[in-house]
Design a protein around this motif. Structure first.
Motif, short mmCIF file in Angstrom:
data_model
loop_
_atom_site.label_atom_id
_atom_site.label_comp_id
_atom_site.label_asym_id
_atom_site.label_seq_id
_atom_site.Cartn_x
_atom_site.Cartn_y
_atom_site.Cartn_z
N PHE A 122 -4.29 5.35 13.89
CA PHE A 122 -5.68 5.54 14.03
C PHE A 122 -6.52 4.63 13.08
N SER A 123 -5.55 3.69 12.41
CA SER A 123 -5.96 2.48 11.70
C SER A 123 -7.19 3.23 10.52
N GLU A 124 -6.72 4.23 10.08
CA GLU A 124 -7.42 4.90 8.90
C GLU A 124 -7.32 3.66 7.75
N PRO A 125 -8.20 3.64 6.92
CA PRO A 125 -7.97 2.87 5.46
C PRO A 125 -6.86 3.40 4.63
N LYS A 126 -6.55 2.32 3.78
CA LYS A 126 -5.20 2.91 2.74
C LYS A 126 -5.50 2.53 1.32
N ASP A 141 -8.26 -3.47 5.63
CA ASP A 141 -8.44 -2.00 5.38
C ASP A 141 -7.43 -1.30 4.27
N SER A 197 1.26 -1.42 6.58
CA SER A 197 1.11 -1.78 7.98
C SER A 197 0.08 -0.66 8.74
N PRO A 198 -0.67 -1.12 9.76
CA PRO A 198 -1.83 -0.33 10.45
C PRO A 198 -1.04 1.12 10.88
N SER A 199 -1.86 2.20 10.59
CA SER A 199 -1.49 3.61 11.05
C SER A 199 -1.78 3.54 12.68
#
Length: 334
Positions: free
Chosen positions: A77-81, A109, A73-75
């Motif tokens: 700050f939407s960092e890539p994972k 992402d 699920s998106p973090s």
């Protein structure tokens, strides 16, 4: 085509040295070293795109329902994972169900790398990944010397270094039983030498290995260099090398010379026809220049006798192998 890509295409799948980025990637097979290199390549590429990459590891064998969706699920700050899931060969039913649902609609992402050690566990998931065209990195053991030689050549090509064919063979003979050891040996030679890496360089670092010593004896004997063959043999025996691998190396070399002795065609063609690699064909052809048909018959007969003697038929196996080396070296033309 590079040696690395040739080796990989022979096994199928995508090149483990250059894994294409995709939302889902399958790393399949029992060779842990290749699997780790493939995952490292994915990490490196993703971090090059974004140094803030978030990496999470999951264990498919001890997975509980909902973990994958939560991690993906998106973090804030939407960092890539990057999500790395290991032990798929022992995956839980919960993981199987969640993975089947996830791969149909991967999170944006997020890169999901699935590591499966081989076998049929989770066949439903494997079939679904195949149907979706997910990149599959094959991680099969490199069992043949030709495959290991391609691996060595690929390591040197990546480092923009050169290694001659004889050095490749010597390195595979010395440390080829373990792919991780072979890779470490390549790294050491690349770091500690300059220019073209030769068999002398390999000998300097790894010449004490049993296999490398055996092949040095065989090379000298088939070239008709009796003094070098005998001195190398006696040094090997004095340092504890068993006569059996020495005779095995001699027999392999003689068989290769016999195969190419009257053969015609290019190295590539003969390699396919004879079950050898092109560099083995070239080396055997060079050795064949020292031999006649009757001399080869003599060598084959003495080796058959010696093989039985060093495996229990003779009271003195050391004398038996010394006699074989003398007969072979003197039968060859200098």
């Amino acid at each position: 085509m590079s040696a690395a890509k040739t080796s990989q295409r022979a096994a199928g799948g995508v090149d483990w040295r250059d894994v294409p980025l995709a939302p889902v990637i399958l790393v399949f097979g029992p060779e842990d070293f290749i699997a780790s290199r493939a995952v490292d390549d994915v990490r490196r590429k993703l971090r090059a795109q974004n140094p803030e990459l978030e990496v999470t590891s999951l264990d498919a064998a001890h997975y509980t329902a909902g973990q994958l969706g939560m991690v993906a699920s998106p973090s804030l700050f939407s960092e890539p994972k990057l999500i790395e899931v290991g032990t798929l060969a022992s995956m839980s039913d919960d993981f199987l169900q969640d993975a089947l649902a996830y791969i149909k609609d991967p999170a944006p992402d997020v890169t999901l790398v699935l590591l499966h050690g081989g076998g049929v566990r989770g066949k439903k998931l494997l079939d679904a990944l195949k149907a979706l065209g997910v990149p599959r990195v094959e991680c099969q053991p490199l069992k043949k010397d030709a495959e290991k030689a391609q691996f060595v050549s690929g390591e040197f090509s990546l480092a923009r270094r050169r290694i001659d064919a004889q050095a490749v063979r010597a390195l595979v003979a010395a440390v080829g039983s373990s792919l991780s050891e072979l890779a470490a040996a390549c790294s050491q030679l690349i770091a500690d030498t300059s220019g073209m890496v030769s068999s002398d360089d390999v000998d300097k670092y790894y010449g004490g290995r049993v296999e490398a010593t055996a092949f040095r004896v065989a090379d000298a004997a088939l070239a008709g260099n009796a003094p070098v063959a005998l001195s190398t043999l006696r040094h090997a025996l004095a340092t504890g090398v068993d006569p059996v691998p020495l005779v095995a190396a001699l027999a392999m070399k003689v068989r290769q010379v016999a195969k190419v002795f009257s053969a015609r065609g290019s190295s590539a063609q003969l390699a396919r026809d004879l079950g050898m690699s092109p560099w083995q064909v070239d080396a055997a052809r060079r050795d064949a220049g020292h031999w006649s048909g009757p001399a080869l018959v003599t060598a084959i007969k003495i080796l058959a006798e010696t093989d039985a003697q060093v495996k229990g038929e003779a009271k003195d196996p050391v004398y038996a192998v010394e006699r074989a080396v003398i007969v072979i070296a003197t039968a060859a033309r200098r």
